[in-house]
Design a protein around this motif. Structure first.
Motif, short mmCIF file in Angstrom:
data_model
loop_
_atom_site.label_atom_id
_atom_site.label_comp_id
_atom_site.label_asym_id
_atom_site.label_seq_id
_atom_site.Cartn_x
_atom_site.Cartn_y
_atom_site.Cartn_z
N HIS A 1 -2.00 14.06 -4.39
CA HIS A 1 -2.98 13.18 -5.01
C HIS A 1 -4.24 13.93 -5.38
O HIS A 1 -4.88 13.66 -6.39
CB HIS A 1 -3.30 12.02 -4.06
CG HIS A 1 -4.22 11.02 -4.63
ND1 HIS A 1 -3.85 10.15 -5.63
CD2 HIS A 1 -5.53 10.75 -4.38
CE1 HIS A 1 -4.87 9.38 -5.95
NE2 HIS A 1 -5.89 9.73 -5.21
N LEU B 1 5.58 3.91 -1.25
CA LEU B 1 4.93 2.61 -1.21
C LEU B 1 5.56 1.75 -0.12
O LEU B 1 6.78 1.70 0.00
CB LEU B 1 5.04 1.92 -2.56
CG LEU B 1 4.59 2.76 -3.77
CD1 LEU B 1 4.80 1.97 -5.07
CD2 LEU B 1 3.14 3.17 -3.62
N LYS C 1 0.84 -1.19 0.00
CA LYS C 1 0.00 0.00 0.00
C LYS C 1 0.88 1.24 0.00
O LYS C 1 2.03 1.21 0.43
CB LYS C 1 -0.90 0.02 1.24
CG LYS C 1 -1.78 -1.20 1.42
CD LYS C 1 -2.50 -1.14 2.76
CE LYS C 1 -3.37 -2.38 2.96
NZ LYS C 1 -4.03 -2.36 4.29
N SER C 2 0.30 2.33 -0.44
CA SER C 2 0.99 3.60 -0.28
C SER C 2 0.91 4.02 1.18
O SER C 2 0.03 3.57 1.93
CB SER C 2 0.34 4.68 -1.16
OG SER C 2 -0.94 5.02 -0.67
N THR D 1 8.52 6.47 -5.37
CA THR D 1 8.30 6.46 -6.81
C THR D 1 8.07 7.87 -7.33
O THR D 1 7.94 8.82 -6.57
CB THR D 1 7.08 5.56 -7.15
OG1 THR D 1 6.97 5.44 -8.57
CG2 THR D 1 5.80 6.15 -6.58
N GLU E 1 1.42 9.51 -1.08
CA GLU E 1 0.98 8.69 -2.21
C GLU E 1 2.14 8.15 -3.02
O GLU E 1 1.99 7.13 -3.72
CB GLU E 1 0.07 9.52 -3.13
CG GLU E 1 -1.30 9.86 -2.55
CD GLU E 1 -1.26 11.08 -1.64
OE1 GLU E 1 -2.30 11.45 -1.09
OE2 GLU E 1 -0.15 11.66 -1.47
N ASN E 2 3.28 8.81 -2.97
CA ASN E 2 4.45 8.38 -3.73
C ASN E 2 5.39 7.50 -2.92
O ASN E 2 6.49 7.19 -3.39
CB ASN E 2 5.23 9.59 -4.23
CG ASN E 2 4.50 10.33 -5.34
OD1 ASN E 2 3.68 9.73 -6.02
ND2 ASN E 2 4.78 11.61 -5.49
N ARG F 1 -2.49 5.44 1.99
CA ARG F 1 -3.56 4.46 2.23
C ARG F 1 -3.36 3.77 3.57
O ARG F 1 -4.34 3.49 4.29
CB ARG F 1 -3.57 3.44 1.10
CG ARG F 1 -4.67 2.41 1.23
CD ARG F 1 -4.68 1.46 0.05
NE ARG F 1 -5.63 0.39 0.26
CZ ARG F 1 -5.76 -0.65 -0.56
NH1 ARG F 1 -5.01 -0.73 -1.66
NH2 ARG F 1 -6.64 -1.61 -0.31
#
Length: 603
Positions: free
Chosen positions: A473, A442, A395-396, A453, A439-440, A399
């Motif tokens: 995001h 992981l 998951k990010s 990422t 969000e970037n 999340r």
């Protein structure tokens, strides 16, 4: 091996005087051909490889030895049929005739191997299987339009040339020759014959569809299909990397009932094309119109599948962001799952954006670090741009926090250390992320480690605009440094600021300066200090708070000068208390020793 019949297929019937056959061929064809060798020979037929002395090229010379026989009529009928066909997927003949009782035909010599020989070394690569499907179906579409049914297409009669193109070499059992062909098929051929033609019946176009499906099964699995269609093992059972689209067309093509198969070769090809696309179309299909971010996902996926062609099989969507979509795909050449990020065409309609995207992706591809998601390939076709990267099962961070709430301090510290190690590596190569956010980041399910990422993607897409490429995001710059929001020149220290904000988010479950517009966030950054973590998490050490506050200082000069300095400060702050005095004592003693040495020199 560059020959039409490899040693496994060199059939020299016992008792034949091959030397005499060779010498006679030399005599009969000497004015035009130089006979090189005998490839295969039986009591009725001989295959030579020869050299055309005039055109200076190799040719295949086939001769029939027995005049006045049924098999001679069969040989001549096939020659007439081959002469009437003009398709690159069927071996062309150059001339035919009779010489001293020998009927002959001269045809193209194919440098390559039969499908049987190639597969004997192992199943074909997936792109090669798809290419084979296109070649076979192209031939079938052509011959069916000529009212021909080939009936028998087997691995020994499909040659693959040096470019991996398939060429059918044998039409002896086509319906136009059926009245002269022997009734009993070779037992090894039966798995490739449709049930309705095994009894020497004419068959129909769907019989060739069956043969194509059986050949594709053989190519993708390395095994002959079962003789009875109901007993066929699904290709993905034998080879899990087989794309679902390939398995689907194979299993439908080899149904027992012709009515259950594809009606035409074109329909079978279209079914394959609908999922895997067609690389051949790339030069003729116009670039798609700009796609809205809200476009129907099914329409988006259909367009993407066509663009990906034979290179990747699209498996499922992993996520949607402001820049585009991320999919799980299977690299068909390397047979591995990778993540593919494709940019929205409305972003890449600008040539400058495309150039920046490729340039930044090339820089990011140089990064090789265990906490950075590796970029494998940059690609684009039919108006779409994408890159592939390692697929991280997990998951990010966004999340994870959303589902589980604020993370333990120890977990956040570990993620900080790993992230700083990654940034240290990237910054040493001159690569700045510029859009570091949860969000970037992981989190790998297997190891719990962080993988960062999207290095450089923000500036690639937005350039150095009003907000310096800052986004999140939801499109808000919640983790951006003040100088980014002001549109000022930035350096690697923007990543340190963003990482401090990410740490606050992981510890508190919210962003340090709230949401809203870039202007509103910038106003809150300017008006106040970094929020006091200990008011929300009293288990966060004061020393960690101090480190994060410095990393998130408004003025870049007040931050740590590098990711390495940030990491060292983090290690120092969290060093066990009993080790700190020893370290300070060491420094004190070293300073005192230096002072004493200096005083001695001054005397």
């Amino acid at each position: 091996m560059s020959q039409e019949a490899t040693p496994r297929h060199v059939l020299i019937a016992p008792g034949l005087d091959v030397v005499s056959l060779f010498r006679r061929a030399e005599e009969l064809f000497a004015p035009a051909l130089a006979i090189e060798r005998v490839v295969a020979a039986s009591e009725e037929r001989v295959l030579f490889v020869a050299r055309d002395k005039v055109l200076k090229r190799r040719v295949a010379l086939r001769v029939h030895l027995l005049p006045g026989t049924r098999s001679r009529a069969w040989f001549e009928r096939e020659s007439e049929l081959l002469a009437a066909i003009d398709h690159p997927g069927i071996r062309p003949i150059y001339s035919a005739g009779e010489a001293d009782g020998w009927a002959y035909r001269i045809s193209k010599w194919i440098d390559g191997e039969s499908l049987l020989d190639v597969v004997s070394r192992g199943p074909r690569p997936i792109p090669a299987v798809v290419q084979l499907a296109r070649d076979l179906l192209g031939v079938l579409e052509y011959v069916h339009a000529q009212r021909l049914v080939l009936r028998r297409i087997v691995p020994t009669t499909v040659m693959l040339d040096l470019t991996d193109r398939a060429i059918i070499t044998d039409l002896r059992y086509a319906n136009a020759c059926l009245d002269l062909a022997p009734p009993e098929p070779d037992p090894l051929d039966i798995p490739f014959l449709a049930p309705e033609v095994r009894g020497n019946l004419p068959g129909e176009p769907s019989s060739d569809i069956y043969a194509a499906g059986a050949l594709l099964y053989f190519a993708v699995t390395g095994q002959r299909p079962a003789e009875e269609p109901e007993a066929v093992v699904a290709p993905r059972v034998l080879r899990p990397a087989c794309p679902q689209a390939v398995e689907r067309i194979i299993l439908r093509a080899i149904k027992r009932n012709p009515q259950d198969r594809y009606l035409t070769a074109h329909e079978m090809g279209e079914d394959l094309l609908s999922d895997l696309g067609d690389y051949v179309f790339q030069a003729t299909v116009k670039s798609p119109l700009a796609i809205s971010p809200a476009e129907d996902p099914q329409a988006w996926e259909k367009r993407l599948r066509r663009a990906l062609g034979d290179d990747y099989e699209l498996l499922r969507e992993l996520g949607v962001g402001g820049f585009g979509r991320v999919y799980l795909v299977r690299d068909l050449a390397l047979e591995r799952e990778v993540a593919l990020k494709v940019l929205h065409p409305y972003l890449t309609s600008d040539p400058e954006v495309v150039e920046r995207f490729r340039r930044e992706a090339q820089l990011a591809a140089q990064l090789q670090h265990p906490n950075i998601v590796s970029i494998y390939e940059i690609g684009g076709r039919a108006g779409l741009q994408w890159y592939t990267m390692a697929y991280v099962k997990g998951k990010s961070l966004a999340r994870l926090v959303s589902e589980e709430g604020p993370l333990p301090v120890g977990t956040v510290v570990r993620l900080l250390r790993e992230s700083l190690s990654a940034l240290e590596h990237a910054h040493s190569l001159g690569v700045i992320h510029r859009d570091l956010k949860p969000e970037n980041m992981l989190i790998d399910d297997a190891t719990g480690s962080v993988r960062i990422t999207d290095f450089g993607l923000a500036i690639a897409v937005h350039g150095l605009g009003k907000y310096g490429g800052a986004s999140s995001h939801s499109g808000t710059p919640e983790f951006a440094a003040p100088e980014q929001l002001l549109g000022e020149r930035v350096d690697h220290r923007v990543d340190l600021y963003s990482l401090a904000c990410v740490a606050f988010y992981a510890l508190c479950g919210r962003t340090p300066f709230g949401g809203g517009t870039a202007e509103a966030i910038l106003a809150r950054q300017t008006a106040g200090r970094f929020p006091d973590l200990r008011k929300e998490r009293d288990d966060v050490p004061e020393e960690l708070v101090a480190v994060l506050e410095r990393a998130a200082a408004r003025d870049p000069d007040d931050r740590f000068p590098s990711a390495a300095a940030f990491r060292q400060a983090l290690d120092d702050a969290l060093r066990p208390w009993w080790s700190r005095p020893v370290r300070w004592l060491g420094r004190l003693l070293a300073d005192r020793e230096f002072t004493n040495e200096r005083e001695k020199r001054e005397r």
